[in-house]
Every structure is written in C-alpha cells, then in structure tokens.
Design a protein around this motif. Structure first.
Motif, PDB file in Angstrom:
ATOM      1  N   ALA A  22     -14.719 -29.931   0.257  1.00  0.00           N
ATOM      2  CA  ALA A  22     -15.620 -29.501   1.337  1.00  0.00           C
ATOM      3  C   ALA A  22     -14.826 -29.154   2.587  1.00  0.00           C
ATOM      4  O   ALA A  22     -15.080 -28.139   3.249  1.00  0.00           O
ATOM      5  N   GLU A  26     -14.390 -25.455   4.389  1.00  0.00           N
ATOM      6  CA  GLU A  26     -14.727 -25.268   5.803  1.00  0.00           C
ATOM      7  C   GLU A  26     -13.555 -24.580   6.528  1.00  0.00           C
ATOM      8  O   GLU A  26     -13.748 -23.625   7.277  1.00  0.00           O
ATOM      9  N   LEU A  31     -17.486 -20.763   0.581  1.00  0.00           N
ATOM     10  CA  LEU A  31     -18.592 -21.592   0.111  1.00  0.00           C
ATOM     11  C   LEU A  31     -17.991 -22.825  -0.575  1.00  0.00           C
ATOM     12  O   LEU A  31     -16.988 -22.709  -1.290  1.00  0.00           O
ATOM     13  N   TYR A  32     -18.611 -23.979  -0.362  1.00  0.00           N
ATOM     14  CA  TYR A  32     -18.216 -25.185  -1.088  1.00  0.00           C
ATOM     15  C   TYR A  32     -19.302 -25.483  -2.099  1.00  0.00           C
ATOM     16  O   TYR A  32     -20.479 -25.515  -1.747  1.00  0.00           O
ATOM     17  N   ALA A  72     -27.646 -25.477   2.583  1.00  0.00           N
ATOM     18  CA  ALA A  72     -26.895 -26.075   3.696  1.00  0.00           C
ATOM     19  C   ALA A  72     -27.790 -26.890   4.637  1.00  0.00           C
ATOM     20  O   ALA A  72     -27.356 -27.897   5.184  1.00  0.00           O
ATOM     21  N   ASN A  73     -29.019 -26.463   4.810  1.00  0.00           N
ATOM     22  CA  ASN A  73     -29.864 -27.151   5.799  1.00  0.00           C
ATOM     23  C   ASN A  73     -30.555 -28.385   5.213  1.00  0.00           C
ATOM     24  O   ASN A  73     -30.622 -28.553   3.998  1.00  0.00           O
ATOM     25  N   GLN A  80     -23.995 -33.913   3.134  1.00  0.00           N
ATOM     26  CA  GLN A  80     -23.108 -32.736   3.232  1.00  0.00           C
ATOM     27  C   GLN A  80     -23.918 -31.473   3.027  1.00  0.00           C
ATOM     28  O   GLN A  80     -23.598 -30.408   3.536  1.00  0.00           O
ATOM     29  N   PHE A  81     -24.961 -31.586   2.169  1.00  0.00           N
ATOM     30  CA  PHE A  81     -25.831 -30.467   1.833  1.00  0.00           C
ATOM     31  C   PHE A  81     -27.093 -31.055   1.214  1.00  0.00           C
ATOM     32  O   PHE A  81     -27.164 -32.273   0.997  1.00  0.00           O
TER      33      PHE A  81
END
Ligand code: DC
Length: 233
Positions: A22, A26, A31-32, A72-73, A80-81
């Motif tokens: 992750a 970043e 993308l992770y 993501a949100n 984390q996600f």
C-alpha cells in the motif's frame, strides 16, 4: 524500462506485504490491490449463507456469483479501503476469526481461484498497479515487471501480530498466535492448486530486521534499479 507498470508483492500471512504494498503504491501513485480480501469476502459470504466450507461445489457457486468491490472511500475508522460483497460493507467482517479459520480451505478450490484470478487480471489490465497476495507473481501476473516475495520468521510475525492486538487493546496469547501462523503457513504452502511460493524471478526480501519504512525503502530502490535498466532478480 521507464516505469514498471505491474508490481507483484507476495508473501505469507503477516509478512508485512499489505502495508508495504500500500505504501509503495501511494509513493508511485499506482493503484493498490490486495487479492487476499477477495478470498476473504467469498469465505465471509459462504459462512453468512450457512454453507459448509468443505462443500467445494456450493462454495464455488457462491464465488462465481459474488460481486466483490474494493473502493477507496468509507468511514474514517482506520481502514485502508472498503470491501463490498454484493454491496454490503464487509471490511472488518472479513478479518474475523471465523473467516480466518476457513479462508485457506476456501482458497484451495480451483473454481474459486479461477474466478478470482480472472477478476484480478482485469483489475491489473486497467492501469499501473501494486498487487499483493500469494500467487500474484506466479499465477495472476506471471509477466509482472517486478516481483517481490517478502519473508519473515514465524516468531517475528507472531510478535508483530501481538503488537497489533496490544494497540487494539485485545487479548494476547503469543503461543496460540505462533501455532496458528505455523499451521496457516503449512496450509498455504501446501495448497495443491496455488501454493504460496516465490516466482523463479522474484526478489526475496527478508523483513525480520526491517521496519515498514525500511521495507518500503528497499522496494523503492528495486523500482529505481528497474527504471534505470538494471536486472533486479
Ligand atoms: O493475505 P491474506 O491473509 O489476506 O490472505 C487470506 C487468505 O487468502 C490466505 O489464507 C491465502 C489466500 N490467498 C490466496 O490463496 N491467494 C491470494 N492471491 C491471496 C490470498
């Protein structure tokens, strides 16, 4: 090579791969994606539906029908996600002991692996990605530009897990945790369909004496070496 577009980070449970992957994603603005959450989401779904984890046919059907989204949100609660299984937020539920205890078995079924691998490849095809898991370098993305396999001793991983539980004010039983890690490693290593093993061209990184920043630093060095045309494995 200008930039590696696909980076595979594999390793056993507790090797630190998710955090390191992750952080690397970043830093690179990639993308992770953590493939383990997909196996966990299927396991959660079958338990929720009262399906016997030993029933390969029923489990496979659930895997083939389940829609798993990773977005993501979500609430600001340390995640984390957010992981959605058929639209339901299962981010924390997939970390529960019942899922933990059955996910190795569920992930040993060929049809489960086929359907999830297919989805993982589609995600990777959409853009630059750091994908973490067990078989990303060997099966999901064998053509990945950079493959890393993180290792750490079972004792070190048990200590890390105890530290996490302490931070969450949860009860700690080092011996039980160590035994569970050793058993799970064995199951994952001996998984007849997709054993957790490094790809032949993976860089093996031992994280026993490294903190997260140092692991991420090592990964960034490998990316830089690759960018400047150096062979890394
Ligand atoms: O990385 P994790 O602990 O979240 O993985 C959960 C389980 O899913 C683990 O027992 C192995 C399995 N898994 C797998 O078989 N293949 C992957 N690519 C990722 C995880």
């Amino acid at each position: 090579m200008s930039k590696p577009a696909t980076i595979a980070i594999d390793g056993f449970a507790g090797s630190g791969k998710s955090t390191a992957a992750a952080r690397l994603a970043e830093a690179l603005d990639y993308l992770y994606f953590d493939t383990g959450v997909m196996y966990r989401a299927v396991t959660w779904a079958i338990l929720e539906q009262g399906i016997d984890p030993g029933d390969a046919e029923q489990v496979s059907r659930v895997a083939e029908a389940l829609t798993i989204d990773v977005v993501a949100n979500g609430p600001d609660d340390g995640r984390q996600f957010t992981v959605l299984a058929d639209g339901q937020d299962v981010t924390w539920a997939i970390r529960e002991p019942a899922v933990e205890a059955n996910v190795s078995l569920v992930s040993s079924y060929p049809r489960v692996r086929i359907v999830l691998t297919d989805q993982q490849r589609r995600i990777a095809a959409a853009g630059p990605v750091v994908m973490a898991g067990r078989d990303v370098g060997t099966v999901v993305l064998p053509q990945a530009d950079l493959k890393i396999f993180l290792v750490a001793s079972a004792e070190e991983r048990a200590h890390r897990r105890c530290k996490q539980l302490k931070e969450q004010h949860k009860p700690i039983d080092y011996d039980r945790i160590l035994t569970a890690i050793i058993e799970r490693d064995k199951k994952d290593r001996e998984n007849p369909v997709s054993p957790t093993i490094p790809a032949e061209d993976a860089v093996i990184l031992n994280t026993d004496n490294l903190n997260v920043d140092e692991v991420v630093g090592e990964l960034q060095t490998l990316v830089k070496q690759l960018r400047s045309g150096l062979k890394v494995a």
